[in-house]
Design an enzyme around this catalytic site. Structure first.
Site, PDB file in Angstrom:
ATOM      1  N   HIS A  92      -7.928  48.256  20.493  1.00 22.71           N
ATOM      2  CA  HIS A  92      -8.126  47.967  22.018  1.00 22.71           C
ATOM      3  C   HIS A  92      -9.144  48.872  22.507  1.00 22.71           C
ATOM      4  CE1 HIS A  92      -5.332  51.778  22.723  1.00 22.71           C
ATOM      5  NE2 HIS A  92      -6.382  51.802  23.701  1.00 22.71           N
ATOM      6  N   ASP A 122      -2.998  46.795  16.522  1.00 25.42           N
ATOM      7  CA  ASP A 122      -4.012  47.600  17.543  1.00 25.42           C
ATOM      8  C   ASP A 122      -4.493  48.491  16.507  1.00 25.42           C
ATOM      9  OD1 ASP A 122      -5.488  48.221  19.449  1.00 25.42           O
ATOM     10  OD2 ASP A 122      -3.844  49.329  20.546  1.00 25.42           O
ATOM     11  N   ASN A 198      -8.196  59.290  24.384  1.00 23.80           N
ATOM     12  CA  ASN A 198      -7.622  59.694  22.934  1.00 23.80           C
ATOM     13  C   ASN A 198      -7.138  58.544  22.246  1.00 23.80           C
ATOM     14  OD1 ASN A 198      -6.229  62.624  24.722  1.00 23.80           O
ATOM     15  ND2 ASN A 198      -7.213  62.736  22.789  1.00 23.80           N
ATOM     16  N   SER A 199      -7.073  57.446  22.452  1.00 31.95           N
ATOM     17  CA  SER A 199      -6.728  56.437  21.822  1.00 31.95           C
ATOM     18  C   SER A 199      -7.302  56.126  20.411  1.00 31.95           C
ATOM     19  CB  SER A 199      -6.654  54.863  22.523  1.00 31.95           C
ATOM     20  OG  SER A 199      -5.981  54.904  23.549  1.00 31.95           O
ATOM     21  N   GLY A 252      11.248  33.658   7.713  1.00 32.58           N
ATOM     22  CA  GLY A 252      11.602  32.267   8.173  1.00 32.58           C
ATOM     23  C   GLY A 252      12.766  32.064   9.210  1.00 32.58           C
ATOM     24  N   VAL A 253      13.317  33.198   9.805  1.00 32.30           N
ATOM     25  CA  VAL A 253      14.324  32.933  10.683  1.00 32.30           C
ATOM     26  C   VAL A 253      14.093  33.559  11.925  1.00 32.30           C
ATOM     27  CG1 VAL A 253      15.871  33.318   8.730  1.00 32.30           C
ATOM     28  CG2 VAL A 253      15.073  35.189   9.988  1.00 32.30           C
TER      29      VAL A 253
END
Length: 348
Positions: A92, A122, A198-199, A252-253
């Site tokens: 992001h 992310d 800070n991301s 696949g459930v």
């Protein structure tokens, strides 16, 4: 005469012992207090890791000049070879930017290329060409996530509010947090201040090794920040470098939680119930059925749908697992081969 000699020897021994004790006390006085030692250790961690920190600027095609100096995020150097420096950050932070610049600890700015990204977790990988200006830039050292405990000291690093490299100190507040934003969460919660900008920055342990990547804060709370565990970050990074994308495991459930009342009736402590089996999925091929209660995978208890999804998606493609289920009040163990997630299927 003998008494005088004996008395002299005893007196001499007493004086020597007294001198030794005084010397020991002097040494003890010289030794810094524990809090001072911790303080010095924190300072050492900060100085040691400055050459690994990155400030990231990204620009859209139509962005105006006055906005070009706004810092959007942080990152850290994960690898350096003879050609490139590789940088990790949040997806992001860069989004679908047309231009990305990175600033190093020595204020050198360089254009960065996007190696790849994974918007679901992310995480993004950037690279910068190596030259003599970047000789002192260093990759971070990686910590052992399995040794982390609540209450352990951590340092968050990044470039909040375009102030430049900033470190904050705190503890690990909790482990394995899920905010309900995606099925890929297993966050570290910390009270070390994480602010806008800070991301993508690193979360260090007290020994200066990276244990996480800063990702989120709670706007309405104080001292509540989150980081992606470094083992998850490295899994994504290695997939991007090797395949140019992130390949995820697929069972696949579709599953849902079991009520405490049902657990008591069935005499089980944990599990999730299968409410749908996808056509041509590994689950269908190897015999999982609607109504099965998945109790464990490879011996590890399954406690929630989120935990099952997170576990499956981190498995290597074509890996063999053993799923223990409760069917008609009997336990069965099914060997299942995990396949690659297809058609952007979001279920486990």
């Amino acid at each position: 005469m003998r008494k005088s000699v004996s008395l002299f020897i005893i007196t001499l021994i007493f004086i020597l012992i007294s001198c030794e004790k005084k010397e020991e006390k002097k040494i003890e006085k010289k030794k810094p207090a524990p809090i001072v030692q911790i303080q010095e250790k924190i300072h050492f961690v900060i100085e040691k890791n400055k050459p690994s920190l990155i400030t990231i600027f990204s620009f859209s095609k139509n962005e105006l000049k006055p906005l070009e100096n706004e810092s959007l995020g942080s990152g850290f150097v994960i690898k350096k070879d003879k050609d490139y420096i590789y940088i990790l950050t949040n997806y992001h932070v860069i989004g679908k930017s047309k231009k990305i610049k990175v600033k190093f600890f020595n204020n050198i700015e360089k254009k960065a290329e996007v190696v790849g990204y994974d918007d679901k977790s992310d995480i993004a990988v950037l690279k910068v060409k190596v030259n003599k200006d970047l000789n002192n830039v260093k990759p971070v050292k990686i910590g052992d996530i399995s040794k982390l405990k609540e209450g352990y000291f951590v340092l968050s690093a990044g470039s909040p509010y375009n102030l430049g490299h900033t470190f904050t100190f705190g503890i690990i507040s909790a482990l394995h947090r899920n905010l309900g934003l995606s099925p890929y969460e297993d966050y570290i919660q910390t009270d070390a201040a994480i602010n806008p900008g800070n991301s993508g920055g690193p979360l260090f342990d007290i020994n200066g090794k990276v244990v996480g990547m800063n990702i989120a804060i709670v706007d309405t709370g104080q001292g509540i920040g989150f980081a992606i565990p470094i083992n998850t970050v490295l899994d994504i990074y290695n997939e991007i470098l090797k395949y140019g994308k992130v390949r995820r495991g697929w069972l696949g459930v579709l599953v849902q939680p079991i009520s405490n009342k049902a657990k008591k009736r069935l005499n089980i402590k944990n599990g999730v119930v299968v409410i749908k089996v996808f056509k041509n999925s590994p689950a269908e091929k190897y015999g999982l059925e609607v109504g099965d209660i998945i109790l464990s995978i490879n011996g590890k208890p399954v406690k929630s749908p989120q935990q099952l999804s997170f576990f499956i998606q981190r498995l290597k493609i074509n890996s063999q697992i053993k799923i223990t289920v409760l069917r008609d009040k009997k336990q069965l163990t099914l060997p299942i081969k995990i396949e690659e997630q297809i058609k952007n299927e979001e279920k486990s």
